[in-house]
Design a protein around this motif. Structure first.
Motif, PDB file in Angstrom:
ATOM      1  N   ILE A 156       7.665  -8.108  -4.553  1.00 32.37           N
ATOM      2  CA  ILE A 156       8.954  -8.665  -4.941  1.00 32.37           C
ATOM      3  C   ILE A 156       9.564  -7.696  -5.948  1.00 32.37           C
ATOM      4  N   THR A 157      10.797  -7.276  -5.675  1.00 32.02           N
ATOM      5  CA  THR A 157      11.450  -6.260  -6.494  1.00 32.02           C
ATOM      6  C   THR A 157      12.127  -6.902  -7.698  1.00 32.02           C
ATOM      7  N   ASP A 158      12.571  -6.050  -8.631  1.00 31.57           N
ATOM      8  CA  ASP A 158      13.288  -6.580  -9.793  1.00 31.57           C
ATOM      9  C   ASP A 158      14.642  -7.164  -9.399  1.00 31.57           C
ATOM     10  N   GLY A 159      15.119  -6.871  -8.197  1.00 24.92           N
ATOM     11  CA  GLY A 159      16.329  -7.492  -7.664  1.00 24.92           C
ATOM     12  C   GLY A 159      16.020  -8.742  -6.855  1.00 24.92           C
ATOM     13  N   LEU A 160      14.764  -9.206  -6.937  1.00 23.19           N
ATOM     14  CA  LEU A 160      14.260 -10.398  -6.245  1.00 23.19           C
ATOM     15  C   LEU A 160      14.304 -10.270  -4.721  1.00 23.19           C
ATOM     16  N   GLU A 161      14.203  -9.042  -4.230  1.00 27.98           N
ATOM     17  CA  GLU A 161      14.054  -8.802  -2.796  1.00 27.98           C
ATOM     18  C   GLU A 161      12.585  -8.861  -2.446  1.00 27.98           C
ATOM     19  N   GLU A 162      12.296  -9.326  -1.242  1.00 28.21           N
ATOM     20  CA  GLU A 162      10.912  -9.370  -0.783  1.00 28.21           C
ATOM     21  C   GLU A 162      10.681  -8.248   0.224  1.00 28.21           C
ATOM     22  N   ILE A 163       9.704  -7.405  -0.048  1.00 24.23           N
ATOM     23  CA  ILE A 163       9.328  -6.295   0.814  1.00 24.23           C
ATOM     24  C   ILE A 163       7.947  -6.633   1.381  1.00 24.23           C
ATOM     25  N   ASP A 164       7.845  -6.698   2.707  1.00 20.33           N
ATOM     26  CA  ASP A 164       6.602  -7.088   3.363  1.00 20.33           C
ATOM     27  C   ASP A 164       6.073  -5.933   4.197  1.00 20.33           C
ATOM     28  N   ILE A 165       4.825  -5.582   3.972  1.00 22.37           N
ATOM     29  CA  ILE A 165       4.163  -4.536   4.744  1.00 22.37           C
ATOM     30  C   ILE A 165       2.953  -5.161   5.433  1.00 22.37           C
ATOM     31  N   SER A 166       2.890  -4.998   6.746  1.00 21.56           N
ATOM     32  CA  SER A 166       1.696  -5.425   7.475  1.00 21.56           C
ATOM     33  C   SER A 166       0.923  -4.168   7.842  1.00 21.56           C
ATOM     34  N   PHE A 167      -0.404  -4.285   7.934  1.00 22.39           N
ATOM     35  CA  PHE A 167      -1.223  -3.123   8.257  1.00 22.39           C
ATOM     36  C   PHE A 167      -2.582  -3.566   8.772  1.00 22.39           C
ATOM     37  N   GLU A 168      -3.303  -2.607   9.356  1.00 23.50           N
ATOM     38  CA  GLU A 168      -4.620  -2.893   9.926  1.00 23.50           C
ATOM     39  C   GLU A 168      -5.745  -2.681   8.924  1.00 23.50           C
ATOM     40  N   ARG A 169      -5.633  -1.595   8.158  1.00 23.27           N
ATOM     41  CA  ARG A 169      -6.657  -1.332   7.140  1.00 23.27           C
ATOM     42  C   ARG A 169      -6.154  -0.293   6.155  1.00 23.27           C
ATOM     43  N   VAL A 170      -6.834  -0.191   5.030  1.00 21.59           N
ATOM     44  CA  VAL A 170      -6.532   0.821   4.024  1.00 21.59           C
ATOM     45  C   VAL A 170      -7.270   2.102   4.410  1.00 21.59           C
ATOM     46  N   ILE A 171      -6.543   3.212   4.512  1.00 21.09           N
ATOM     47  CA  ILE A 171      -7.172   4.501   4.795  1.00 21.09           C
ATOM     48  C   ILE A 171      -7.725   5.090   3.493  1.00 21.09           C
ATOM     49  N   TYR A 172      -6.888   5.108   2.444  1.00 17.73           N
ATOM     50  CA  TYR A 172      -7.374   5.581   1.148  1.00 17.73           C
ATOM     51  C   TYR A 172      -6.502   5.057   0.014  1.00 17.73           C
ATOM     52  N   ILE A 173      -7.103   5.060  -1.169  1.00 13.80           N
ATOM     53  CA  ILE A 173      -6.417   4.745  -2.417  1.00 13.80           C
ATOM     54  C   ILE A 173      -6.757   5.863  -3.384  1.00 13.80           C
ATOM     55  N   LEU A 174      -5.732   6.547  -3.881  1.00 12.34           N
ATOM     56  CA  LEU A 174      -5.931   7.601  -4.872  1.00 12.34           C
ATOM     57  C   LEU A 174      -5.276   7.164  -6.176  1.00 12.34           C
ATOM     58  N   MET A 175      -5.959   7.418  -7.284  1.00 12.19           N
ATOM     59  CA  MET A 175      -5.425   7.036  -8.579  1.00 12.19           C
ATOM     60  C   MET A 175      -5.765   8.126  -9.589  1.00 12.19           C
ATOM     61  N   ARG A 176      -4.782   8.471 -10.414  1.00 13.39           N
ATOM     62  CA  ARG A 176      -5.057   9.412 -11.499  1.00 13.39           C
ATOM     63  C   ARG A 176      -4.269   8.979 -12.725  1.00 13.39           C
ATOM     64  N   GLU A 177      -4.861   9.239 -13.855  1.00 15.50           N
ATOM     65  CA  GLU A 177      -4.248   8.837 -15.114  1.00 15.50           C
ATOM     66  C   GLU A 177      -3.014   9.681 -15.403  1.00 15.50           C
ATOM     67  N   ILE A 178      -1.980   9.036 -15.926  1.00 16.03           N
ATOM     68  CA  ILE A 178      -0.785   9.723 -16.392  1.00 16.03           C
ATOM     69  C   ILE A 178      -0.475   9.229 -17.801  1.00 16.03           C
ATOM     70  N   THR A 179       0.406   9.929 -18.476  1.00 22.48           N
ATOM     71  CA  THR A 179       0.764   9.530 -19.839  1.00 22.48           C
ATOM     72  C   THR A 179       1.821   8.425 -19.810  1.00 22.48           C
ATOM     73  N   GLU A 180       1.881   7.705 -20.898  1.00 20.94           N
ATOM     74  CA  GLU A 180       2.906   6.675 -21.056  1.00 20.94           C
ATOM     75  C   GLU A 180       4.290   7.311 -20.951  1.00 20.94           C
ATOM     76  N   ARG A 181       4.426   8.485 -21.508  1.00 23.24           N
ATOM     77  CA  ARG A 181       5.711   9.191 -21.486  1.00 23.24           C
ATOM     78  C   ARG A 181       6.146   9.472 -20.041  1.00 23.24           C
ATOM     79  N   LYS A 182       5.212   9.929 -19.213  1.00 20.98           N
ATOM     80  CA  LYS A 182       5.535  10.208 -17.810  1.00 20.98           C
ATOM     81  C   LYS A 182       5.928   8.923 -17.094  1.00 20.98           C
ATOM     82  N   TYR A 183       5.218   7.840 -17.363  1.00 21.47           N
ATOM     83  CA  TYR A 183       5.526   6.558 -16.732  1.00 21.47           C
ATOM     84  C   TYR A 183       6.961   6.136 -17.047  1.00 21.47           C
ATOM     85  N   PHE A 184       7.334   6.206 -18.303  1.00 19.55           N
ATOM     86  CA  PHE A 184       8.664   5.743 -18.702  1.00 19.55           C
ATOM     87  C   PHE A 184       9.760   6.766 -18.426  1.00 19.55           C
ATOM     88  N   SER A 185       9.397   7.993 -18.110  1.00 16.01           N
ATOM     89  CA  SER A 185      10.421   8.995 -17.804  1.00 16.01           C
ATOM     90  C   SER A 185      10.932   8.859 -16.373  1.00 16.01           C
TER      91      SER A 185
END
Length: 160
Positions: A128-157
């Motif tokens: 659900i977006t900040d404009g209260l829109e609903e985005i729906d994704i259907s799928f069969e399976r997760v292929i991969y999830i990648l995560m890496r740390e970023i700085t607070e500054r990068k997040y807010f920029s």
């Protein structure tokens, strides 16, 4: 509303727990707490039926995430986002889903919340977006999830 069965597999599916009413101050505190608790009960109920990558997807907190891009390439959907908060830190997140379908074209948005759902052999990720829109994704399976740390500054920029 809460707990109703889905009749459609793809397209136009309403968010079940964290819908427009949940984020538009139309519910009492008690109803909001009830929906939150029901969602956690639902997730705990389906966890044993999920494979490891899908279980990990249910643990990702998309509250106030910045969805940078959703891209469909052939049968896959890739979601790039930034998630996190002051307490847990901030991360860049990339998820690739096999057999993905999305109910509307959208590039970037601020996410208020997301919920995971399983219906038969089909998996769903509902945003659900900040404009209260609903985005729906259907799928069969997760292929991969990648995560890496970023700085607070990068997040807010990153403006969405």
């Amino acid at each position: 509303m809460v707990g109703r069965k889905r009749l459609a597999i793809v397209g136009g599916i309403d968010v079940r727990f964290f819908d427009k009413d949940y984020h538009d101050s139309k519910l009492s505190d008690e109803e909001m707490d009830k929906r939150y608790d029901l969602y956690n009960i639902y997730i705990n109920h389906i966890l044993p039926d999920l494979k490891f990558p899908e279980r990990e997807l249910t643990r990702i907190n998309f509250h106030d995430a910045k969805i940078i891009k959703i891209k469909k390439i052939k049968r896959n959907i890739t979601i790039q986002s930034m998630i996190g908060d002051l307490q847990n830190g901030y991360q860049y997140l990339k998820i690739c889903l096999l057999g993905g379908k999305i109910n509307k074209k959208i590039k970037a948005f601020n996410c208020l919340d997301a919920e995971f759902e399983i219906c038969g052999n089909q998996l769903f990720l509902h945003f659900i977006t900040d404009g209260l829109e609903e985005i729906d994704i259907s799928f069969e399976r997760v292929i991969y999830i990648l995560m890496r740390e970023i700085t607070e500054r990068k997040y807010f920029s990153k403006k969405i």
